[in-house]
Design an enzyme around this catalytic site. Structure first.
Site, PDB file in Angstrom:
ATOM      1  N   ASN A  13      47.133  26.898  38.180  1.00 15.29           N
ATOM      2  CA  ASN A  13      46.299  26.773  36.980  1.00 15.29           C
ATOM      3  C   ASN A  13      47.188  27.203  35.819  1.00 15.29           C
ATOM      4  OD1 ASN A  13      44.492  26.993  34.897  1.00 15.29           O
ATOM      5  ND2 ASN A  13      43.282  28.657  35.804  1.00 15.29           N
ATOM      6  N   TRP A  14      47.679  26.207  35.119  1.00 14.56           N
ATOM      7  CA  TRP A  14      48.647  26.506  34.054  1.00 14.56           C
ATOM      8  C   TRP A  14      47.979  27.102  32.820  1.00 14.56           C
ATOM      9  CZ3 TRP A  14      52.796  21.984  33.668  1.00 14.56           C
ATOM     10  CH2 TRP A  14      53.439  21.857  34.907  1.00 14.56           C
ATOM     11  N   LYS A  15      46.645  27.043  32.773  1.00 19.50           N
ATOM     12  CA  LYS A  15      45.893  27.564  31.624  1.00 19.50           C
ATOM     13  C   LYS A  15      46.420  26.942  30.325  1.00 19.50           C
ATOM     14  CE  LYS A  15      44.700  31.556  34.360  1.00 19.50           C
ATOM     15  NZ  LYS A  15      44.298  32.963  34.423  1.00 19.50           N
ATOM     16  N   HIS A  98      35.824  28.305  35.736  1.00 17.63           N
ATOM     17  CA  HIS A  98      36.785  29.413  35.712  1.00 17.63           C
ATOM     18  C   HIS A  98      36.213  30.566  34.888  1.00 17.63           C
ATOM     19  CE1 HIS A  98      40.340  31.772  34.877  1.00 17.63           C
ATOM     20  NE2 HIS A  98      40.868  31.207  35.942  1.00 17.63           N
ATOM     21  N   GLU A 100      37.449  32.413  32.753  1.00 17.45           N
ATOM     22  CA  GLU A 100      37.802  32.397  31.324  1.00 17.45           C
ATOM     23  C   GLU A 100      36.883  31.450  30.562  1.00 17.45           C
ATOM     24  OE1 GLU A 100      41.980  31.690  31.930  1.00 17.45           O
ATOM     25  OE2 GLU A 100      42.152  33.692  32.788  1.00 17.45           O
ATOM     26  N   GLU A 170      37.514  34.260  42.803  1.00 19.38           N
ATOM     27  CA  GLU A 170      38.401  34.909  41.852  1.00 19.38           C
ATOM     28  C   GLU A 170      37.716  36.133  41.244  1.00 19.38           C
ATOM     29  OE1 GLU A 170      41.629  32.048  40.409  1.00 19.38           O
ATOM     30  OE2 GLU A 170      39.957  31.875  39.038  1.00 19.38           O
ATOM     31  N   GLY A 176      45.052  37.857  36.098  1.00 24.72           N
ATOM     32  CA  GLY A 176      46.014  38.132  35.042  1.00 24.72           C
ATOM     33  C   GLY A 176      46.273  39.610  34.824  1.00 24.72           C
ATOM     34  N   SER A 216      45.981  37.192  40.516  1.00 25.99           N
ATOM     35  CA  SER A 216      47.282  37.843  40.705  1.00 25.99           C
ATOM     36  C   SER A 216      47.876  37.578  42.092  1.00 25.99           C
ATOM     37  CB  SER A 216      47.196  39.340  40.417  1.00 25.99           C
ATOM     38  OG  SER A 216      46.747  39.557  39.090  1.00 25.99           O
ATOM     39  N   GLY A 237      47.495  31.509  38.754  1.00 25.12           N
ATOM     40  CA  GLY A 237      47.700  31.442  37.312  1.00 25.12           C
ATOM     41  C   GLY A 237      49.147  31.730  36.957  1.00 25.12           C
ATOM     42  N   GLY A 238      49.417  32.975  36.610  1.00 25.10           N
ATOM     43  CA  GLY A 238      50.738  33.365  36.116  1.00 25.10           C
ATOM     44  C   GLY A 238      51.903  32.870  36.967  1.00 25.10           C
TER      45      GLY A 238
HETATM   46  P1  PGA Z   1      46.393  34.821  37.815  1.00 21.49           P
HETATM   47  O1  PGA Z   1      45.237  33.763  37.458  1.00 21.49           O
HETATM   48  O2  PGA Z   1      47.066  34.306  39.048  1.00 21.49           O
HETATM   49  O3  PGA Z   1      47.291  34.825  36.609  1.00 21.49           O
HETATM   50  O4  PGA Z   1      45.723  36.133  38.042  1.00 21.49           O
HETATM   51  C1  PGA Z   1      44.455  33.195  38.462  1.00 21.49           C
HETATM   52  C2  PGA Z   1      43.441  32.286  37.830  1.00 21.49           C
HETATM   53  O5  PGA Z   1      42.926  32.612  36.762  1.00 21.49           O
HETATM   54  O6  PGA Z   1      43.122  31.214  38.386  1.00 21.49           O
END
Ligand code: PGA
Length: 255
Positions: A13-15, A98, A100, A170, A176, A216, A237-238
């Site tokens: 997930n490149w956000k 998600h 966010e 999640e 994050g 994470s 994500g990251g």
């Molecule tokens: P993260 O994000 O790996 O940076 O914690 C995961 C996500 O939001 O899907």
């Protein structure tokens, strides 16, 4: 993972990261590193990157997805993108719900359900995200909350469409933050999700459902998380922005 029963899926997930030019560079770096994957590999990129990344990934085993979609085909919904638009481009995977989106942009269990249903009805695979806030975990309501999120999101999904749904557990406190759920915590809640799906659609359907962990997940902890019975992959994500780290997670899921 239980690969005899269900596919392992690692999705990046490149956000809100990478311009189109940067996105092509990143996907080109990832491609050779995951070419031998023995799991499904997905990259969910910003809308404006989809066209060029689809082109760059066309000769690879990486499926390209979006990070959200609306529930109508078209209309007066400024700033939104419909499943019909995505499928017309050749995009057939999308993340919905998600945390966010839920936290910053007003997505609710009801609108997430509508987005998921629209995506699935359009023939797409939806990656449905669920998970609790830290206070909810501390209150001891994680299981009920996650089960409720799953039940509401799936209420219009027909049994024959369930293969188009992936669920990502999640925990919001792990996204994050560098805090990861322990493998036991991840497995326990992914197990609750599987039991919830079993309650709705029967045990066989639940046994075939891919349930990811996200929050994470990284090159160092992926193997331990993926070794758990109910953790069938990861939403990353990251670490999905770092080709070697992402490839290490894909390798852990390929075992
Ligand atoms: P993260 O994000 O790996 O940076 O914690 C995961 C996500 O939001 O899907």
């Amino acid at each position: 993972m239980n690969k005899a029963l269900r596919p392992a899926v690692i999705a990046g997930n490149w956000k809100m990261n990478k311009t189109p030019g940067e996105a092509v560079q990143l996907i080109n770096e990832i491609k050779p590193l995951v070419a031998d994957a023995a799991c499904t590999v997905i990259a969910c990129v910003p809308f404006v990157d989809l066209q060029v990344v689809l082109g760059a990934a066309a000769d690879s085993n990486i499926r390209i997805g979006a990070q959200n979609c609306h529930f109508e085909d078209h209309g007066a919904f400024t700033g939104e993108i419909s499943p019909a638009m995505l499928t017309a481009m050749g995009v057939n995977v999308v993340i919905v719900g998600h945390s966010e989106r839920r936290t910053y942009f007003g997505d609710t269990d009801e609108t997430v359900a509508k987005r998921l249903t629209a995506a699935v009805n359009a023939g797409m695979t939806g990656i449905l995200c669920v998970g609790e806030y830290l206070e909810q975990r501390q209150q001891g309501i994680t299981d009920e909350l996650v089960a409720m999120q799953v039940k509401i999101a799936l209420k219009e999904i027909k049994p024959e469409q369930l293969g188009q749904v992936i669920i990502a557990y999640e925990p919001v406190w792990a996204i994050g933050t560098g805090l990861t759920a322990t493998a036991e915590q991840a497995n326990q809640v992914c197990g609750v999700i599987r039991a919830t799906v079993a309650g709705l659609y029967g045990q066989a359907a639940a046994d075939h459902m891919t349930i990811q962990y996200g929050g994470s997940m990284n090159a160092g902890n992926a193997a331990e998380l993926l070794a758990m019975e109910h953790v069938d992959g990861g939403l990353i994500g990251g670490a999905s922005l770092k080709p070697n780290d992402f490839a290490a997670i894909v390798a852990a899921a390929s075992k």
